[in-house]
Design a protein around this motif. Structure first.
Motif, PDB file in Angstrom:
ATOM      1  N   LEU A  11      56.788  21.771  72.214  1.00 47.22           N
ATOM      2  CA  LEU A  11      57.370  20.761  73.095  1.00 47.22           C
ATOM      3  C   LEU A  11      58.218  21.423  74.171  1.00 47.22           C
ATOM      4  CD1 LEU A  11      58.113  17.790  73.797  1.00 47.22           C
ATOM      5  CD2 LEU A  11      59.970  17.980  72.143  1.00 47.22           C
ATOM      6  N   GLY A  12      59.090  22.353  73.764  1.00 45.95           N
ATOM      7  CA  GLY A  12      59.932  23.050  74.732  1.00 45.95           C
ATOM      8  C   GLY A  12      59.113  23.859  75.713  1.00 45.95           C
ATOM      9  N   ALA A  13      58.098  24.567  75.208  1.00 43.71           N
ATOM     10  CA  ALA A  13      57.258  25.383  76.084  1.00 43.71           C
ATOM     11  C   ALA A  13      56.480  24.511  77.070  1.00 43.71           C
ATOM     12  CB  ALA A  13      56.298  26.222  75.241  1.00 43.71           C
ATOM     13  N   PHE A  14      56.030  23.362  76.576  1.00 39.52           N
ATOM     14  CA  PHE A  14      55.269  22.451  77.434  1.00 39.52           C
ATOM     15  C   PHE A  14      56.148  21.904  78.559  1.00 39.52           C
ATOM     16  CE2 PHE A  14      53.647  18.075  78.264  1.00 39.52           C
ATOM     17  CZ  PHE A  14      52.410  18.416  78.761  1.00 39.52           C
ATOM     18  N   LEU A  15      57.360  21.471  78.230  1.00 34.64           N
ATOM     19  CA  LEU A  15      58.267  20.938  79.253  1.00 34.64           C
ATOM     20  C   LEU A  15      58.643  22.011  80.268  1.00 34.64           C
ATOM     21  CD1 LEU A  15      60.613  18.675  77.077  1.00 34.64           C
ATOM     22  CD2 LEU A  15      58.868  17.939  78.712  1.00 34.64           C
ATOM     23  N   LYS A  16      58.912  23.227  79.800  1.00 36.61           N
ATOM     24  CA  LYS A  16      59.254  24.315  80.719  1.00 36.61           C
ATOM     25  C   LYS A  16      58.103  24.597  81.680  1.00 36.61           C
ATOM     26  CE  LYS A  16      62.342  26.684  77.450  1.00 36.61           C
ATOM     27  NZ  LYS A  16      62.496  27.868  76.569  1.00 36.61           N
ATOM     28  N   ALA A  17      56.884  24.616  81.138  1.00 39.84           N
ATOM     29  CA  ALA A  17      55.719  24.898  81.979  1.00 39.84           C
ATOM     30  C   ALA A  17      55.513  23.818  83.030  1.00 39.84           C
ATOM     31  CB  ALA A  17      54.469  25.025  81.105  1.00 39.84           C
ATOM     32  N   ARG A  18      55.731  22.556  82.642  1.00 40.78           N
ATOM     33  CA  ARG A  18      55.510  21.461  83.593  1.00 40.78           C
ATOM     34  C   ARG A  18      56.591  21.448  84.683  1.00 40.78           C
ATOM     35  NH1 ARG A  18      51.877  21.894  80.866  1.00 40.78           N
ATOM     36  NH2 ARG A  18      51.466  23.170  82.707  1.00 40.78           N
ATOM     37  N   ARG A  19      57.853  21.662  84.326  1.00 43.05           N
ATOM     38  CA  ARG A  19      58.891  21.637  85.366  1.00 43.05           C
ATOM     39  C   ARG A  19      58.803  22.864  86.263  1.00 43.05           C
ATOM     40  NH1 ARG A  19      63.617  24.583  83.859  1.00 43.05           N
ATOM     41  NH2 ARG A  19      63.786  25.034  81.625  1.00 43.05           N
ATOM     42  N   ALA A  20      58.198  23.946  85.739  1.00 41.14           N
ATOM     43  CA  ALA A  20      58.012  25.145  86.572  1.00 41.14           C
ATOM     44  C   ALA A  20      57.004  24.906  87.691  1.00 41.14           C
ATOM     45  CB  ALA A  20      57.561  26.317  85.707  1.00 41.14           C
ATOM     46  N   GLU A  21      56.168  23.879  87.526  1.00 39.98           N
ATOM     47  CA  GLU A  21      55.132  23.594  88.532  1.00 39.98           C
ATOM     48  C   GLU A  21      55.640  22.714  89.670  1.00 39.98           C
ATOM     49  OE1 GLU A  21      51.288  23.605  85.476  1.00 39.98           O
ATOM     50  OE2 GLU A  21      52.235  21.713  86.058  1.00 39.98           O
ATOM     51  N   LEU A  22      56.852  22.176  89.556  1.00 42.38           N
ATOM     52  CA  LEU A  22      57.368  21.235  90.545  1.00 42.38           C
ATOM     53  C   LEU A  22      58.498  21.856  91.352  1.00 42.38           C
ATOM     54  CD1 LEU A  22      57.509  17.990  88.375  1.00 42.38           C
ATOM     55  CD2 LEU A  22      55.820  18.551  90.124  1.00 42.38           C
ATOM     56  N   THR A  34      69.815  27.603  97.597  1.00 39.02           N
ATOM     57  CA  THR A  34      70.342  28.536  96.597  1.00 39.02           C
ATOM     58  C   THR A  34      69.185  29.255  95.909  1.00 39.02           C
ATOM     59  OG1 THR A  34      72.181  27.018  96.201  1.00 39.02           O
ATOM     60  CG2 THR A  34      71.790  28.747  94.547  1.00 39.02           C
ATOM     61  N   PRO A  35      69.255  30.584  95.828  1.00 38.09           N
ATOM     62  CA  PRO A  35      68.172  31.327  95.156  1.00 38.09           C
ATOM     63  C   PRO A  35      67.978  30.846  93.729  1.00 38.09           C
ATOM     64  CG  PRO A  35      69.632  32.827  96.327  1.00 38.09           C
ATOM     65  CD  PRO A  35      70.301  31.482  96.356  1.00 38.09           C
ATOM     66  N   ARG A  36      66.741  30.781  93.292  1.00 33.08           N
ATOM     67  CA  ARG A  36      66.403  30.302  91.956  1.00 33.08           C
ATOM     68  C   ARG A  36      65.949  31.470  91.081  1.00 33.08           C
ATOM     69  NH1 ARG A  36      65.464  24.734  91.300  1.00 33.08           N
ATOM     70  NH2 ARG A  36      66.142  23.607  93.149  1.00 33.08           N
ATOM     71  N   ARG A  37      66.523  31.529  89.877  1.00 37.86           N
ATOM     72  CA  ARG A  37      66.135  32.586  88.953  1.00 37.86           C
ATOM     73  C   ARG A  37      64.786  32.301  88.310  1.00 37.86           C
ATOM     74  NH1 ARG A  37      71.159  32.951  84.983  1.00 37.86           N
ATOM     75  NH2 ARG A  37      70.917  30.679  85.200  1.00 37.86           N
ATOM     76  N   VAL A  38      64.441  31.017  88.215  1.00 39.85           N
ATOM     77  CA  VAL A  38      63.153  30.627  87.626  1.00 39.85           C
ATOM     78  C   VAL A  38      62.443  29.688  88.600  1.00 39.85           C
ATOM     79  CG1 VAL A  38      63.907  30.884  85.231  1.00 39.85           C
ATOM     80  CG2 VAL A  38      64.248  28.706  86.405  1.00 39.85           C
ATOM     81  N   PRO A  39      61.110  29.671  88.591  1.00 48.01           N
ATOM     82  CA  PRO A  39      60.385  28.770  89.508  1.00 48.01           C
ATOM     83  C   PRO A  39      60.518  27.323  89.069  1.00 48.01           C
ATOM     84  CG  PRO A  39      58.854  29.853  88.007  1.00 48.01           C
ATOM     85  CD  PRO A  39      60.200  30.496  87.775  1.00 48.01           C
ATOM     86  N   GLY A  40      60.330  26.429  90.019  1.00 46.91           N
ATOM     87  CA  GLY A  40      60.300  25.009  89.698  1.00 46.91           C
ATOM     88  C   GLY A  40      61.664  24.391  89.541  1.00 46.91           C
ATOM     89  N   LEU A  41      61.695  23.283  88.823  1.00 46.12           N
ATOM     90  CA  LEU A  41      62.931  22.520  88.637  1.00 46.12           C
ATOM     91  C   LEU A  41      63.812  23.139  87.562  1.00 46.12           C
ATOM     92  CD1 LEU A  41      61.565  18.844  88.676  1.00 46.12           C
ATOM     93  CD2 LEU A  41      62.635  20.088  90.558  1.00 46.12           C
ATOM     94  N   ARG A  42      65.111  23.045  87.768  1.00 41.98           N
ATOM     95  CA  ARG A  42      66.059  23.449  86.738  1.00 41.98           C
ATOM     96  C   ARG A  42      66.206  22.310  85.726  1.00 41.98           C
ATOM     97  NH1 ARG A  42      69.177  24.953  91.600  1.00 41.98           N
ATOM     98  NH2 ARG A  42      69.100  27.216  91.875  1.00 41.98           N
ATOM     99  N   ARG A  43      66.749  22.662  84.571  1.00 42.96           N
ATOM    100  CA  ARG A  43      66.976  21.642  83.553  1.00 42.96           C
ATOM    101  C   ARG A  43      67.904  20.544  84.059  1.00 42.96           C
ATOM    102  NH1 ARG A  43      68.061  25.636  78.372  1.00 42.96           N
ATOM    103  NH2 ARG A  43      65.897  25.847  77.664  1.00 42.96           N
ATOM    104  N   GLU A  44      68.964  20.941  84.758  1.00 40.60           N
ATOM    105  CA  GLU A  44      69.920  19.955  85.224  1.00 40.60           C
ATOM    106  C   GLU A  44      69.309  19.000  86.248  1.00 40.60           C
ATOM    107  OE1 GLU A  44      71.075  23.933  87.286  1.00 40.60           O
ATOM    108  OE2 GLU A  44      70.319  23.242  85.336  1.00 40.60           O
ATOM    109  N   GLU A  45      68.304  19.478  86.995  1.00 39.95           N
ATOM    110  CA  GLU A  45      67.645  18.613  87.974  1.00 39.95           C
ATOM    111  C   GLU A  45      66.758  17.581  87.277  1.00 39.95           C
ATOM    112  OE1 GLU A  45      67.402  21.665  91.784  1.00 39.95           O
ATOM    113  OE2 GLU A  45      65.907  21.793  90.179  1.00 39.95           O
TER     114      GLU A  45
END
Length: 291
Positions: A11-22, A34-45
């Motif tokens: 579940l966690g891996a799936f959510l991370k992968a999906r938010r990384a695409e947006l 602001t520079p992003r350390r990871v691609p896509g949306l942050r958890r807080e967003e």
């Protein structure tokens, strides 16, 4: 590792992968630069868009809390998950959706389009879910109605049967035909009780037609793949036509209905006359128009 732990990890891996695409722009958030350390949306967003706290969303991703169905539905909408992906998300979380099921729009299958094009001596049309008319040949338009003149979103056989006096006038025994239509729709409603489009159609026809309202309340169900209908056509006159319905193997919710008559019978002669008339007065559907 237990199945529950494996599902939480997935579940966690799936959510991370999906938010990384947006990207923030894709979901309507301003890009702060602001520079992003990871691609896509942050958890807080994601949490902001779902209207939950960042801590709560983080615990969902980490498998430390069992989120409710509505919260998971909201996360699915924010992450632009389709129906299959949302079902997968809910399954990993051990939940079911509280939303009415939304089925993808139905399109005429190419195999059905080809059959319609090749059926030149018999009226034929393809009816989909809710009795939407997905395709037809010129002879079916000559027999029943000019389907191409009806807006696609209103092109529904059930709606025509109960709101169009010209279509009703085609059937000397319209009461029997109408009852059979309602019984067929009742059967579909039992299979998809939460379908919002079907509920809307039933509500519309119940308001507009007293017969539909009465027959729907009677709760009769019927499924038939063959039969005979008598038409009283303004051009070709009376004719009793046999009909049979075939399901599309690739999409069983699409049904090809073909009308025919025994060669040498008055009905067959009337159908041949109608075909010659249609050749001069009815335009063939444009390629892809019924799709």
């Amino acid at each position: 590792m237990s199945d529950g732990t494996a599902n939480r990890n997935e579940l966690g891996a799936f959510l991370k992968a999906r938010r990384a695409e947006l990207s923030p722009d894709a979901v309507g958030l301003p890009d702060t630069g602001t520079p992003r350390r990871v691609p896509g949306l942050r958890r807080e967003e994601v949490a902001q868009l779902v209207a939950i706290s960042t801590d709560y969303y983080t615990r969902i991703e980490q498998g430390r809390i069992r989120a409710s169905g509505p919260v998971l539905d909201a996360i699915g909408r924010v992450l632009s998950l389709d129906e299959t992906q949302t079902a997968y998300l809910l399954g990993l979380a051990g939940r079911t959706s509280d939303r009415p099921r939304r089925r993808a729009p139905q399109r005429l299958h190419p195999q059905m389009r080809r059959l319609l094009d090749q059926l030149t001596e018999s009226p034929a049309l393809v009816v989909g879910r809710h009795h939407d008319i997905l395709g037809w040949n010129p002879l079916a338009a000559a027999l029943i109605a000019d389907f191409g003149a009806i807006p696609e979103q209103r092109r529904n056989y059930m709606r025509m049967m109960f709101t169009d006096p010209d279509v009703q006038g085609l059937f000397p025994d319209w009461q029997s035909v109408g009852r059979m239509c309602v019984a067929s729709l009742r059967l579909e409603a039992a299979q998809f009780p939460d379908d919002p489009r079907l509920a809307s159609l039933v509500g519309e026809l119940s308001m507009k037609n007293a017969d539909f309202r009465e027959w729907w309340a009677a709760r009769h169900v019927q499924s038939a793949a063959t039969g005979t209908k008598t038409f009283r056509h303004p051009v070709a006159g009376d004719m009793a036509l046999d009909w049979q319905t075939l399901a599309c193997p690739a999409d069983p919710e699409q049904h090809l209905t073909i009308y025919s008559a025994e060669p040498g019978t008055p009905a067959h002669q009337a159908l041949r006359f109608l075909a010659s008339w249609a050749a001069e007065h009815v335009e063939a559907p444009a390629a892809g128009a019924a799709d």
